[in-house]
Design a protein around this motif. Structure first.
Motif, PDB file in Angstrom:
ATOM      1  N   SER A 287     -45.797  -1.227 -11.752  1.00 33.04           N
ATOM      2  CA  SER A 287     -46.863  -1.110 -11.393  1.00 33.04           C
ATOM      3  C   SER A 287     -47.089  -2.291 -10.444  1.00 33.04           C
ATOM      4  O   SER A 287     -46.349  -3.213 -10.443  1.00 33.04           O
ATOM      5  CB  SER A 287     -47.884  -0.890 -12.084  1.00 33.04           C
ATOM      6  OG  SER A 287     -48.175  -1.881 -12.882  1.00 33.04           O
ATOM      7  N   ALA A 288     -48.067  -2.164  -9.208  1.00 34.34           N
ATOM      8  CA  ALA A 288     -48.405  -3.412  -8.653  1.00 34.34           C
ATOM      9  C   ALA A 288     -48.881  -4.502  -9.808  1.00 34.34           C
ATOM     10  O   ALA A 288     -48.627  -5.697  -9.541  1.00 34.34           O
ATOM     11  CB  ALA A 288     -49.569  -3.302  -7.510  1.00 34.34           C
ATOM     12  N   GLU A 289     -49.750  -4.399 -10.487  1.00 35.43           N
ATOM     13  CA  GLU A 289     -50.224  -5.379 -11.634  1.00 35.43           C
ATOM     14  C   GLU A 289     -48.999  -5.793 -12.325  1.00 35.43           C
ATOM     15  O   GLU A 289     -48.835  -7.161 -12.486  1.00 35.43           O
ATOM     16  CB  GLU A 289     -51.292  -4.617 -12.724  1.00 35.43           C
ATOM     17  CG  GLU A 289     -51.553  -5.577 -13.707  1.00 35.43           C
ATOM     18  CD  GLU A 289     -52.435  -4.904 -14.640  1.00 35.43           C
ATOM     19  OE1 GLU A 289     -53.048  -5.711 -15.479  1.00 35.43           O
ATOM     20  OE2 GLU A 289     -52.417  -3.777 -14.706  1.00 35.43           O
ATOM     21  N   ALA A 290     -48.127  -4.983 -12.767  1.00 36.45           N
ATOM     22  CA  ALA A 290     -46.716  -5.346 -13.625  1.00 36.45           C
ATOM     23  C   ALA A 290     -45.931  -6.527 -12.507  1.00 36.45           C
ATOM     24  O   ALA A 290     -45.272  -7.554 -12.915  1.00 36.45           O
ATOM     25  CB  ALA A 290     -46.048  -4.640 -14.036  1.00 36.45           C
ATOM     26  N   THR A 291     -45.670  -6.065 -11.230  1.00 38.98           N
ATOM     27  CA  THR A 291     -45.302  -6.766 -10.340  1.00 38.98           C
ATOM     28  C   THR A 291     -45.787  -8.156 -10.121  1.00 38.98           C
ATOM     29  O   THR A 291     -45.042  -9.169  -9.944  1.00 38.98           O
ATOM     30  CB  THR A 291     -45.007  -5.859  -8.894  1.00 38.98           C
ATOM     31  OG1 THR A 291     -44.382  -4.795  -9.159  1.00 38.98           O
ATOM     32  CG2 THR A 291     -44.078  -6.619  -8.177  1.00 38.98           C
ATOM     33  N   VAL A 292     -46.980  -8.262  -9.910  1.00 43.14           N
ATOM     34  CA  VAL A 292     -47.723  -9.300  -9.901  1.00 43.14           C
ATOM     35  C   VAL A 292     -47.365 -10.428 -10.953  1.00 43.14           C
ATOM     36  O   VAL A 292     -46.968 -11.529 -10.596  1.00 43.14           O
ATOM     37  CB  VAL A 292     -49.305  -9.443  -9.758  1.00 43.14           C
ATOM     38  CG1 VAL A 292     -50.021 -10.649  -9.774  1.00 43.14           C
ATOM     39  CG2 VAL A 292     -49.790  -8.693  -8.455  1.00 43.14           C
TER      40      VAL A 292
END
Length: 463
Positions: A179-184
């Motif tokens: 996810s975008a959150e995990a990627t951040v």
């Protein structure tokens, strides 16, 4: 330069690109160029596996007892993804034969490709997903290399490692479809593993920089996938990558620029014809042309004068090298090898060849000087502009100027030329020719490969 704060953390901007971009979003020409660079980087990985530093890393991994399913290329060894990525990216950079991004002077593909292949083997990822991961990861690192202030490189940081870890992390996150959150969070974790200094050029540590970038990327993405958190302002924060590494950055080089355009195509990434630092390669090309055209023998040469940009010797520091690794960062040895042997390939950058009497005698004939910044500005010289003057004992002088080497963005290698390089590297690594041809075919049609393990099993010895 530190711009005004953006509305969202820069890592979030990167994450949006990483999570939304798939193979179908990559332009056909970009995909073609990426496949060419994958083939080139696998070539350097196979050739670099027998290097002394690579073998030590392989032994270290074996000693850890961490068996796994990911292939260590050019060997029969397997490891968990983290350590396969470490070994393969180290080997890919071991001979300094991997691709180079000239605008910011680093090697982008090896960390991303090795990390993506290692993770892809775990799930049998399709070739198109690995291709997309490499495209996305290298695009991130290429754009970040422009975003950080030039002081980063000037201070002595090796961007293949410091910037490469972010690109490799982006590539793994894309492959794993985090996810975008995990990627951040993965980018934030990677930020505390951004390291590598140029003082270690000419030693085994330089290729290790590439290996550690790949290893740390797999580590960062793995932790983030398990909900491990990190700072979202790791890039632009006062104590983040840009400010601590260079004291400044320009967000305009990043915002709205990822994939717009793709730097692999827009600016070009050079593929090397010689396994050494890229700065001396234009001079090597030109000297080879002169030697062959005029059939020059080393005993006919009285002096060889070479003059280049003053910045070149800051990397080409070994004027009287005594090891093969030092020879890779020596203008004098590289030219001496061309003059005496008419070649400078994988076999030539070795301790034995560097210390040959005829090579050392040729080195002693070379006068290496530089021109000033003022002269370069006034006459339009580039970083790679080099002048050669060969004074022969019969009184003749042969002179030439060169500004570009084969494989550069303005004189790129074709797929067939890269395939020829792969064959040469495979032969050096004693990979069967039939196996090499299968690898070339699979890589050039990577989007059609159903399972990346079809490719990686061929990169293992005894396949």
């Amino acid at each position: 330069m530190k711009p005004a704060d953006t509305k969202e953390p820069l890592a979030a901007h990167v994450a949006q690109f990483v999570t939304k971009t798939r193979y179908s979003d990559i332009p056909a020409e970009t995909a073609r160029v990426v496949k060419k660079h994958i083939l080139d980087t696998l070539a350097t990985g196979v050739a670099g596996a027998p290097a002394e530093g690579s073998v030590i890393v392989q032994r270290y991994i074996e000693k850890l007892g961490c068996g796994g399913k990911a292939t260590i290329f050019g060997t029969a060894q397997k490891a968990i993804p983290r350590f396969a990525a470490l070994a393969n990216a180290t080997a890919m950079h071991a001979d300094d034969f991997d691709d180079t991004y000239h605008p910011t002077r680093f090697h982008p593909t090896a960390p991303v490709l090795s990390a993506a292949c290692a993770e892809g083997e775990m799930t049998g990822a399709p070739g198109k997903d690995v291709l997309a991961a490499v495209a996305v990861g290298t695009e991130v690192s290429l754009k970040l290399s422009h975003t950080i202030d030039k002081q980063h490189y000037q201070r002595g940081f090796h961007m293949t490692s410091t910037c490469g870890v972010f690109g490799a992390t982006a590539g793994v996150c894309n492959l794993l479809k985090l996810s975008a959150e995990a990627t951040v969070h993965a980018i934030g974790i990677a930020g505390s593993h951004s390291a590598g200094v140029r003082e270690n050029f000419g030693t085994m540590v330089k290729p290790l920089h590439s290996g550690r970038a790949a290893e740390n990327a797999v580590f960062a993405a793995s932790l983030a996938a398990m909900d491990f958190t990190a700072s979202p302002t790791i890039l632009e924060g006062d104590r983040g990558y840009f400010m601590t590494g260079a004291g400044g950055y320009d967000a305009a080089e990043l915002l709205g620029k990822l994939g717009n355009p793709w730097n692999y195509v827009a600016k070009g990434v050079a593929i090397k014809p010689y396994p050494c630092g890229n700065l001396q390669q234009p001079a090597m090309d030109k000297l080879r042309d002169l030697v062959e055209e005029h059939d020059i023998k080393p005993e006919q040469v009285e002096r060889l004068a070479v003059k280049s940009h003053r910045l070149m010797p800051l990397n080409l520091t070994y004027h009287r090298p005594v090891t093969g690794l030092e020879g890779k960062f020596s203008m004098e040895f590289s030219l001496a090898s061309i003059l005496v042997l008419r070649r400078a390939g994988l076999a030539e950058y070795s301790d034995g060849v560097v210390n040959r009497r005829d090579i050392q005698e040729a080195i002693a004939k070379i006068d290496y000087t530089v021109f000033s910044d003022e002269e370069a500005d006034a006459k339009g010289y580039t970083l790679w502009t080099t002048f050669l003057d060969i004074k022969l004992k019969d009184g003749r002088t042969l002179s030439a100027r060169v500004d570009v080497a084969k494989g550069s963005a303005t004189l790129p290698m074709s797929e067939e030329e890269v395939a020829r390089k792969f064959r040469e590297c495979a032969e050096f690594a004693k990979l069967p020719s039939g196996q090499a041809e299968k690898i070339i075919d699979l890589v050039l049609h990577l989007e059609k490969v159903q399972d990346i393990r079809e490719l990686t099993r061929l990169l293992s010895v005894g396949s």
